[in-house]
Write an enzyme that holds these catalytic residues in place. Structure first.
Site, PDB file in Angstrom:
ATOM      1  CG  ASP A  45      -8.188  -4.664   1.106  1.00  0.00           C
ATOM      2  OD1 ASP A  45      -9.126  -4.167   1.754  1.00  0.00           O
ATOM      3  OD2 ASP A  45      -8.091  -4.602  -0.135  1.00  0.00           O
ATOM      4  CE  LYS A  58       1.312 -17.113  -2.379  1.00  0.00           C
ATOM      5  NZ  LYS A  58       0.873 -18.473  -2.841  1.00  0.00           N
ATOM      6  CE1 TYR A  90      -3.579  -2.564   0.478  1.00  0.00           C
ATOM      7  CE2 TYR A  90      -4.683  -0.478   0.887  1.00  0.00           C
ATOM      8  CZ  TYR A  90      -4.738  -1.821   0.584  1.00  0.00           C
ATOM      9  OH  TYR A  90      -5.957  -2.403   0.379  1.00  0.00           O
ATOM     10  CG  ASP A 132      -2.233 -19.866  -1.584  1.00  0.00           C
ATOM     11  OD1 ASP A 132      -1.706 -19.898  -0.445  1.00  0.00           O
ATOM     12  OD2 ASP A 132      -1.783 -20.511  -2.551  1.00  0.00           O
ATOM     13  CG  ASP A 182     -13.735  -7.010   1.339  1.00  0.00           C
ATOM     14  OD1 ASP A 182     -13.562  -6.254   2.322  1.00  0.00           O
ATOM     15  OD2 ASP A 182     -14.138  -6.605   0.228  1.00  0.00           O
TER      16      ASP A 182
HETATM   17  C1  IPM Z   1     -10.590  -1.181   3.365  1.00  0.00           C
HETATM   18  C2  IPM Z   1     -10.794  -0.545   2.026  1.00  0.00           C
HETATM   19  C3  IPM Z   1      -9.647   0.414   1.750  1.00  0.00           C
HETATM   20  C4  IPM Z   1      -8.385  -0.404   1.655  1.00  0.00           C
HETATM   21  C5  IPM Z   1      -9.830   1.308   0.515  1.00  0.00           C
HETATM   22  C6  IPM Z   1     -11.104   2.109   0.566  1.00  0.00           C
HETATM   23  C7  IPM Z   1      -8.649   2.220   0.324  1.00  0.00           C
HETATM   24  O1  IPM Z   1     -10.942  -1.505   1.047  1.00  0.00           O
HETATM   25  O2  IPM Z   1     -10.455  -0.456   4.368  1.00  0.00           O
HETATM   26  O3  IPM Z   1     -10.576  -2.408   3.436  1.00  0.00           O
HETATM   27  O4  IPM Z   1      -8.054  -0.966   0.600  1.00  0.00           O
HETATM   28  O5  IPM Z   1      -7.686  -0.466   2.673  1.00  0.00           O
HETATM   29 MG    MG Z   2     -11.037  -3.509   1.784  1.00  0.00          MG
END
Ligand code: IPM
Ligand code: MG
Length: 370
Positions: free
Chosen positions: A251, A194, A143, A227, A255
């Site tokens: 990240d 990884k 990042y 993975d 999700d």
């Molecule tokens: C998160 C989001 C952010 C990230 C974006 C909005 C920059 O996806 O907080 O998970 O990638 O960190």
């Molecule tokens: Mg995210």
């Protein structure tokens, strides 16, 4: 009455302001019924800041964020700002806040509320009772790594570059947060990278192992490739307690973990920095979901992730665990009563708007405080 608890609210874009409206009502309730008051300031971030100031976050806002006890952020981004140059996109505001405040440890709990077991796309027996904590490194890795950029090569081809980079101290400090937290939970940490293809992953594994041996050998430590972790999260998520991983893997894995709980609309997060000389730990709380521009302004947003993020601030910054419990219990109760925003709707339940959900939450809080 003036309060010494300083909270900066940054609603941001899309559904951000709507879900923050719910938190505002709960903050008012806390003031009225619990005699817990906050000194609340509000400012702009993301597209909203771009529209007003031409930048996704201003120096003045970053300054305010530095000088409050906790920041509560809604969400940033939307199609309106998609074509802006990279450095001016809404997301850069959030990334700058994380970086400038040194918020290296991002706590993303994935808890499946009993009432939502059916809302997950996974089988009920896989997710029922789920309670895991993903700790994502938040200020390093790909990042922020240099060099980065898009360049044109002599032959006219273009080349995009990002750098995955971690240092010993960056790995150790986030791993320490994971081990500490594990001790207060089921005492197990799974470190994810990884190491089979990345040197930064090899270093990650070595440093986590070393720190474990030095200070945390009472905690059970395992290692997993990212993975495989993605696969295990959807196969048997309850095998995990605390997962600690880098910025990008965190990240993606968070999700995936979100869907185990029924909806991305349910997941809160806390981002923590170091404790400073005055004993204060910089912190920012935000839902894991985005700004959902497709449903913004329609009263369809699920305010629970943002409300649970506020509850996390009560737990981790303001040392008000009982009040955090109260809010989490209210969330549990409204779900048990069958109230559902569209993202968690299931047959036989009552589809409600953000406003109705908010009123129901306040009613539950009233009942519990009575
Ligand atoms: C998160 C989001 C952010 C990230 C974006 C909005 C920059 O996806 O907080 O998970 O990638 O960190
Ligand atoms: Mg995210």
């Amino acid at each position: 009455m003036a309060s010494n608890r300083k909270l900066l609210i940054l609603p941001g874009d899309g559904i951000g302001p709507e879900v923050m409206g719910t938190v505002r009502k709960v903050i008012d309730w806390m003031d009225r019924r619990r005699a817990v008051s906050f000194d609340v300031d509000e400012d702009l971030v993301g597209g909203a800041a771009i529209d007003k100031h031409g930048a996704p976050v201003t120096d003045a806002t970053v300054d305010k964020a530095m000088n409050c006890d906790a920041v509560l952020l809604g969400a940033v981004g939307g199609p309106k700002w998609d074509d802006l140059p990279f450095e001016r996109k809404p997301e850069r505001g959030l990334l700058r806040l994380r970086k400038d405040l040194g918020l290296y440890a991002n706590l993303r709990p994935a808890i499946c509320f009993d009432a939502l077991v059916e809302a997950s796309t996974l089988k009920p027996e896989i997710v029922a009772g789920l309670d895991i904590m993903i700790i994502r490194e938040l200020t390093g890795g790909v990042y922020f790594g240099e060099p980065r950029g898009i360049e044109t090569l002599p032959n006219g081809e273009r080349r995009g570059v990002n750098t995955q980079v971690y240092t010993t101290s960056e790995i150790r400090r986030v791993a320490a947060v994971a081990f500490d937290l594990a001790r207060k939970r089921s005492n197990r940490v799974c470190s994810v990278e990884k190491a089979n293809v990345m040197e930064s992953g090899v270093l990650w594994r070595e440093e986590v192992t070393k720190l474990h041996g030095e200070q945390f050998s009472d905690v059970e430590l395992s290692h997993m490739y990212a993975d495989n972790c993605a696969m295990q999260l959807v196969r048997a998520p309850k095998q995990f307690d605390v997962i600690v991983t880098d910025n990008l893997f965190g990240d993606m894995l968070s999700d995936a973990a979100a869907m185990l709980t029924g909806s991305l609309g349910m997941l809160p997060s806390a981002s923590l920095g170091d404790v400073d000389e005055s004993g204060r730990r910089k912190s920012l709380y935000e839902p894991v979901h985005g700004s959902a521009p497709d449903i913004a302004g329609q009263g369809k947003a699920n305010p629970l992730a943002t409300l649970l993020s506020y509850a996390m601030s009560l737990r981790y910054t303001f040392d008000l665990p009982e009040d955090a419990d109260l809010i989490e219990q209210a969330v549990n109760n409204v779900l048990a009563k069958g109230l559902r925003t569209p993202d968690i709707m299931a047959s036989g339940m009552a589809a409600v708007s953000t406003a109705t959900m908010t009123d129901a939450l306040i009613q539950e809080l009233d009942k519990m405080a009575a």
